[in-house]
Motif scaffolding. Structure first.
Motif, PDB file in Angstrom:
ATOM      1  N   ASN A 274       0.824  -1.206   0.000  1.00 36.37           N
ATOM      2  CA  ASN A 274       0.000   0.000   0.000  1.00 36.37           C
ATOM      3  C   ASN A 274       0.857   1.254   0.000  1.00 36.37           C
ATOM      4  OD1 ASN A 274       0.937  -0.862   2.461  1.00 36.37           O
ATOM      5  ND2 ASN A 274      -0.842  -0.209   3.620  1.00 36.37           N
ATOM      6  N   LEU A 275       1.801   1.303  -0.934  1.00 38.03           N
ATOM      7  CA  LEU A 275       2.689   2.452  -1.059  1.00 38.03           C
ATOM      8  C   LEU A 275       2.233   3.316  -2.226  1.00 38.03           C
ATOM      9  CD1 LEU A 275       5.211   4.096  -0.427  1.00 38.03           C
ATOM     10  CD2 LEU A 275       6.561   2.434  -1.724  1.00 38.03           C
ATOM     11  N   TYR A 276       1.861   4.561  -1.906  1.00 35.48           N
ATOM     12  CA  TYR A 276       1.389   5.519  -2.904  1.00 35.48           C
ATOM     13  C   TYR A 276       2.432   6.613  -3.083  1.00 35.48           C
ATOM     14  CZ  TYR A 276      -3.191   3.502  -1.706  1.00 35.48           C
ATOM     15  OH  TYR A 276      -4.239   2.654  -1.461  1.00 35.48           O
ATOM     16  N   VAL A 277       2.635   7.045  -4.320  1.00 40.31           N
ATOM     17  CA  VAL A 277       3.551   8.132  -4.620  1.00 40.31           C
ATOM     18  C   VAL A 277       2.811   9.183  -5.432  1.00 40.31           C
ATOM     19  CG1 VAL A 277       5.693   8.806  -5.761  1.00 40.31           C
ATOM     20  CG2 VAL A 277       5.558   6.611  -4.579  1.00 40.31           C
ATOM     21  N   LEU A 278       2.793  10.408  -4.931  1.00 43.60           N
ATOM     22  CA  LEU A 278       2.129  11.525  -5.614  1.00 43.60           C
ATOM     23  C   LEU A 278       3.184  12.312  -6.390  1.00 43.60           C
ATOM     24  CD1 LEU A 278       0.130  10.688  -3.333  1.00 43.60           C
ATOM     25  CD2 LEU A 278      -0.512  13.084  -3.145  1.00 43.60           C
ATOM     26  N   ILE A 279       3.009  12.401  -7.707  1.00 43.26           N
ATOM     27  CA  ILE A 279       3.992  13.065  -8.557  1.00 43.26           C
ATOM     28  C   ILE A 279       3.348  14.209  -9.332  1.00 43.26           C
ATOM     29  CG2 ILE A 279       5.288  10.910  -8.801  1.00 43.26           C
ATOM     30  CD1 ILE A 279       4.210  10.769 -11.702  1.00 43.26           C
ATOM     31  N   SER A 280       4.182  15.073  -9.885  1.00 45.51           N
ATOM     32  CA  SER A 280       3.714  16.146 -10.752  1.00 45.51           C
ATOM     33  C   SER A 280       4.863  16.523 -11.681  1.00 45.51           C
ATOM     34  CB  SER A 280       3.276  17.364  -9.936  1.00 45.51           C
ATOM     35  OG  SER A 280       2.820  18.398 -10.779  1.00 45.51           O
ATOM     36  N   ASP A 316      -0.867  10.736 -10.336  1.00 45.21           N
ATOM     37  CA  ASP A 316      -0.304  11.842 -11.100  1.00 45.21           C
ATOM     38  C   ASP A 316      -1.126  13.106 -10.881  1.00 45.21           C
ATOM     39  OD1 ASP A 316       0.885  13.530 -12.893  1.00 45.21           O
ATOM     40  OD2 ASP A 316       0.787  12.161 -14.591  1.00 45.21           O
ATOM     41  N   LEU A 317      -0.490  14.117 -10.293  1.00 45.55           N
ATOM     42  CA  LEU A 317      -1.160  15.385 -10.003  1.00 45.55           C
ATOM     43  C   LEU A 317      -0.834  16.464 -11.029  1.00 45.55           C
ATOM     44  CD1 LEU A 317      -0.431  15.618  -6.151  1.00 45.55           C
ATOM     45  CD2 LEU A 317      -2.319  14.450  -7.281  1.00 45.55           C
ATOM     46  N   SER A 318      -0.235  16.083 -12.140  1.00 44.62           N
ATOM     47  CA  SER A 318       0.270  17.065 -13.104  1.00 44.62           C
ATOM     48  C   SER A 318      -0.803  18.028 -13.585  1.00 44.62           C
ATOM     49  CB  SER A 318       0.905  16.353 -14.300  1.00 44.62           C
ATOM     50  OG  SER A 318       2.029  15.593 -13.902  1.00 44.62           O
ATOM     51  N   ASP A 319      -2.025  17.547 -13.765  1.00 44.15           N
ATOM     52  CA  ASP A 319      -3.085  18.386 -14.324  1.00 44.15           C
ATOM     53  C   ASP A 319      -3.867  19.152 -13.264  1.00 44.15           C
ATOM     54  OD1 ASP A 319      -2.465  17.641 -16.927  1.00 44.15           O
ATOM     55  OD2 ASP A 319      -3.744  15.859 -16.839  1.00 44.15           O
ATOM     56  N   ILE A 320      -3.464  19.016 -12.000  1.00 50.06           N
ATOM     57  CA  ILE A 320      -4.118  19.760 -10.926  1.00 50.06           C
ATOM     58  C   ILE A 320      -3.503  21.154 -10.864  1.00 50.06           C
ATOM     59  CG2 ILE A 320      -4.585  19.858  -8.462  1.00 50.06           C
ATOM     60  CD1 ILE A 320      -5.990  17.570  -9.865  1.00 50.06           C
ATOM     61  N   ASP A 321      -4.329  22.179 -10.994  1.00 46.40           N
ATOM     62  CA  ASP A 321      -3.791  23.538 -11.033  1.00 46.40           C
ATOM     63  C   ASP A 321      -4.451  24.479 -10.035  1.00 46.40           C
ATOM     64  OD1 ASP A 321      -6.275  23.838 -12.161  1.00 46.40           O
ATOM     65  OD2 ASP A 321      -5.550  24.539 -14.119  1.00 46.40           O
ATOM     66  N   ASP A 322      -5.070  23.907  -8.974  1.00 53.62           N
ATOM     67  CA  ASP A 322      -5.756  24.767  -8.009  1.00 53.62           C
ATOM     68  C   ASP A 322      -5.033  24.831  -6.663  1.00 53.62           C
ATOM     69  OD1 ASP A 322      -6.243  22.182  -7.178  1.00 53.62           O
ATOM     70  OD2 ASP A 322      -8.334  22.554  -6.616  1.00 53.62           O
ATOM     71  N   GLY A 326       1.477  26.203  -4.350  1.00 52.82           N
ATOM     72  CA  GLY A 326       2.436  25.863  -5.390  1.00 52.82           C
ATOM     73  C   GLY A 326       2.465  24.372  -5.678  1.00 52.82           C
ATOM     74  N   SER A 327       3.243  24.005  -6.695  1.00 57.03           N
ATOM     75  CA  SER A 327       3.265  22.626  -7.172  1.00 57.03           C
ATOM     76  C   SER A 327       3.848  21.656  -6.154  1.00 57.03           C
ATOM     77  CB  SER A 327       4.073  22.535  -8.475  1.00 57.03           C
ATOM     78  OG  SER A 327       3.451  23.267  -9.502  1.00 57.03           O
ATOM     79  N   HIS A 328       4.851  22.105  -5.388  1.00 54.19           N
ATOM     80  CA  HIS A 328       5.560  21.182  -4.507  1.00 54.19           C
ATOM     81  C   HIS A 328       4.700  20.698  -3.348  1.00 54.19           C
ATOM     82  CE1 HIS A 328       9.101  19.135  -3.188  1.00 54.19           C
ATOM     83  NE2 HIS A 328       9.198  19.816  -2.062  1.00 54.19           N
ATOM     84  N   SER A 329       3.678  21.450  -2.999  1.00 54.16           N
ATOM     85  CA  SER A 329       2.817  21.071  -1.867  1.00 54.16           C
ATOM     86  C   SER A 329       1.365  20.900  -2.299  1.00 54.16           C
ATOM     87  CB  SER A 329       2.915  22.116  -0.747  1.00 54.16           C
ATOM     88  OG  SER A 329       4.228  22.202  -0.242  1.00 54.16           O
ATOM     89  N   LYS A 330       1.154  20.362  -3.494  1.00 53.73           N
ATOM     90  CA  LYS A 330      -0.209  20.140  -3.977  1.00 53.73           C
ATOM     91  C   LYS A 330      -1.005  19.233  -3.047  1.00 53.73           C
ATOM     92  CE  LYS A 330       0.380  20.700  -9.001  1.00 53.73           C
ATOM     93  NZ  LYS A 330       0.273  20.016 -10.320  1.00 53.73           N
ATOM     94  N   PHE A 331      -0.312  18.317  -2.370  1.00 52.87           N
ATOM     95  CA  PHE A 331      -1.009  17.379  -1.498  1.00 52.87           C
ATOM     96  C   PHE A 331      -1.838  18.101  -0.448  1.00 52.87           C
ATOM     97  CE2 PHE A 331       2.616  18.384   1.126  1.00 52.87           C
ATOM     98  CZ  PHE A 331       2.149  18.289   2.416  1.00 52.87           C
ATOM     99  N   ALA A 332      -1.413  19.304  -0.074  1.00 57.30           N
ATOM    100  CA  ALA A 332      -2.132  20.074   0.951  1.00 57.30           C
ATOM    101  C   ALA A 332      -2.734  21.341   0.399  1.00 57.30           C
ATOM    102  CB  ALA A 332      -1.179  20.428   2.097  1.00 57.30           C
ATOM    103  N   GLY A 333      -2.126  21.920  -0.638  1.00 50.24           N
ATOM    104  CA  GLY A 333      -2.573  23.200  -1.159  1.00 50.24           C
ATOM    105  C   GLY A 333      -3.754  23.128  -2.090  1.00 50.24           C
ATOM    106  N   LEU A 363      -7.175  13.559 -11.625  1.00 48.26           N
ATOM    107  CA  LEU A 363      -8.427  14.152 -12.110  1.00 48.26           C
ATOM    108  C   LEU A 363      -9.524  13.106 -12.260  1.00 48.26           C
ATOM    109  CD1 LEU A 363      -7.290  16.780 -14.775  1.00 48.26           C
ATOM    110  CD2 LEU A 363      -8.189  17.192 -12.489  1.00 48.26           C
ATOM    111  N   GLN A 364      -9.132  11.877 -12.555  1.00 51.58           N
ATOM    112  CA  GLN A 364     -10.131  10.811 -12.673  1.00 51.58           C
ATOM    113  C   GLN A 364     -10.563  10.297 -11.311  1.00 51.58           C
ATOM    114  OE1 GLN A 364      -8.094   7.973 -15.139  1.00 51.58           O
ATOM    115  NE2 GLN A 364      -8.497   9.103 -17.023  1.00 51.58           N
ATOM    116  N   LEU A 365      -9.688  10.446 -10.305  1.00 47.53           N
ATOM    117  CA  LEU A 365      -9.999   9.924  -8.979  1.00 47.53           C
ATOM    118  C   LEU A 365     -10.788  10.896  -8.123  1.00 47.53           C
ATOM    119  CD1 LEU A 365      -6.564   8.330  -8.028  1.00 47.53           C
ATOM    120  CD2 LEU A 365      -8.655   7.115  -8.595  1.00 47.53           C
TER     121      LEU A 365
END
Length: 375
Positions: A274-280, A316-322, A326-333, A363-365
């Motif tokens: 159950n290892l998840y990696v969030l990338i952008s 993949d968080l590449s298409d998340i723009d909200d 900033g990009s480095h902290s998308k997990f929280a921002g 975006l699909q999730l």
């Protein structure tokens, strides 16, 4: 000046310029631990939400009470707990901090009532007390490991914001290694991570003594390197997952050499399912790290092809723009992503071990739950 020296300067100049620009353009807010709003009214007190954040740290105690623990390294663990208040006007993805003290609880996050524990037994007892106040299905512990360029105040506020916005209802424990909290001290931070490895192992053994039903690990940026190092060592010792309560491991924007990451995972025989990696793809902070590292890709900006075969789940968080941070902290921002991560934390792994990487588009999730990630 020799040609070799000129070549070195040309290589380092973009990195040094970028670091100098960041230092000049970003003024870090003051430390806020233990500083309450003296003008807070009962009405405001009734509107703020509160989160107790437990702290396990490799930092040395600070003479500044608002800092609590400094950027200096300690040879033993420090143990504490604080209460963070979240203002009633809080918007998901944001941390509002005062530029000067004291904070205004109606507009700012505050960090109050710090308690430093002199014994590990008192610390574990306090965690158990917090667990007992929750319903049985919410008696999990989230171990949060911050990244590069964080003060203790930075990390505590991030954990509280993450818990508030993700909807996590268990007990958060921040593992805070001795980051310098300065952009220009990347090498100091990297060495602090390496020095913290045995103390994170010790901290893990301490937290496992609690009555938690399960444990989740969330590591950001350089903190992911620290966690993977400890995973390797724990597996070699035969203790990885020995409690039977390890739920999920999530890495957000991991600042790890992609080749090193592959080598680390290949050494883990009891590879967590159950290892998840969030990338952008776009992450300026990891772009700078890549330059410092001689042009080697970081896991947080790697492609699916580079990560293939590692037996992990990539989101993949590449298409998340909200993202408001900033990009480095998308997990929280990003309000959507932080809620996605919150749903992921409620899952308890897969029934089968995987050998291939699964790549998922955030975006699909986001409109759905992640209950069927293993399909």
């Amino acid at each position: 000046m020799s040609m070799d020296s000129m070549h070195l300067i040309r290589r380092l100049f973009p990195v040094l310029f970028s670091a100098a620009f960041l230092v000049a353009s970003c003024s870090r807010p003051p430390d806020v631990i233990g500083i309450a709003d003296p003008n807070s009214s009962p009405e405001i007190e009734g509107q703020v939400s509160r989160h107790d954040v437990f702290i396990v740290t490799t930092r040395s105690r600070s003479p500044d009470s608002a800092e609590l623990y400094s950027s200096q390294r300690a040879g033993k663990l420090g143990l504490a707990v604080v209460t963070v208040t979240v203002p009633p006007n809080h918007r998901p993805g944001e941390i509002t901090r005062p530029q000067r003290l004291p904070p205004d609880a109606s507009r700012h996050f505050t960090v109050v009532d710090p308690i430093v524990f002199q014994s590990s037994s008192g610390f574990v007892a306090k965690i158990n007390n917090a667990l007992s106040e929750r319903s049985r299905e919410n008696r999990d512990v989230l171990v949060f490991v911050h990244g590069y360029n964080n003060t203790l105040s930075d990390a505590v506020l991030r954990v509280a914001q993450f818990v508030e916005d993700s909807g996590f209802e268990g007990v958060p424990v921040l593992f805070s290694w001795a980051s310098a909290g300065q952009v220009a001290k990347y090498a100091y931070d990297l060495n602090s991570v390496l020095a913290a490895r045995p103390l994170l192992e010790e901290a893990s053994g301490l937290i496992v003594q609690s009555n938690a039903s399960g444990f989740d690990v969330f590591a950001h940026s350089m903190g992911a390197l620290l966690v993977t190092e400890v995973l390797v060592q724990s597996d070699l010792q035969g203790s990885l997952g020995s409690s039977g309560r390890l739920n999920n491991i999530l890495f957000a924007a991991p600042d790890i050499d992609v080749d090193v990451f592959g080598s680390q995972l290949s050494q883990i025989t009891n590879n967590p399912r159950n290892l998840y990696v969030l990338i952008s793809e776009s992450d300026p902070a990891l772009g700078l790290s890549r330059r410092v590292a001689g042009g080697i890709d970081r896991v947080g900006t790697a492609s699916a092809e580079e990560l293939a075969g590692l037996g992990i789940t990539v989101i993949d968080l590449s298409d998340i723009d909200d993202s408001r941070t900033g990009s480095h902290s998308k997990f929280a921002g990003s309000p959507e992503v932080v809620q996605l991560v919150g749903r992921t934390l409620k899952q308890h792994g897969y029934s089968e071990r995987r050998t291939n990487t699964i790549v998922l588009d955030a975006l699909q999730l986001i409109p759905n739950t992640v209950e069927d990630l293993s399909d």
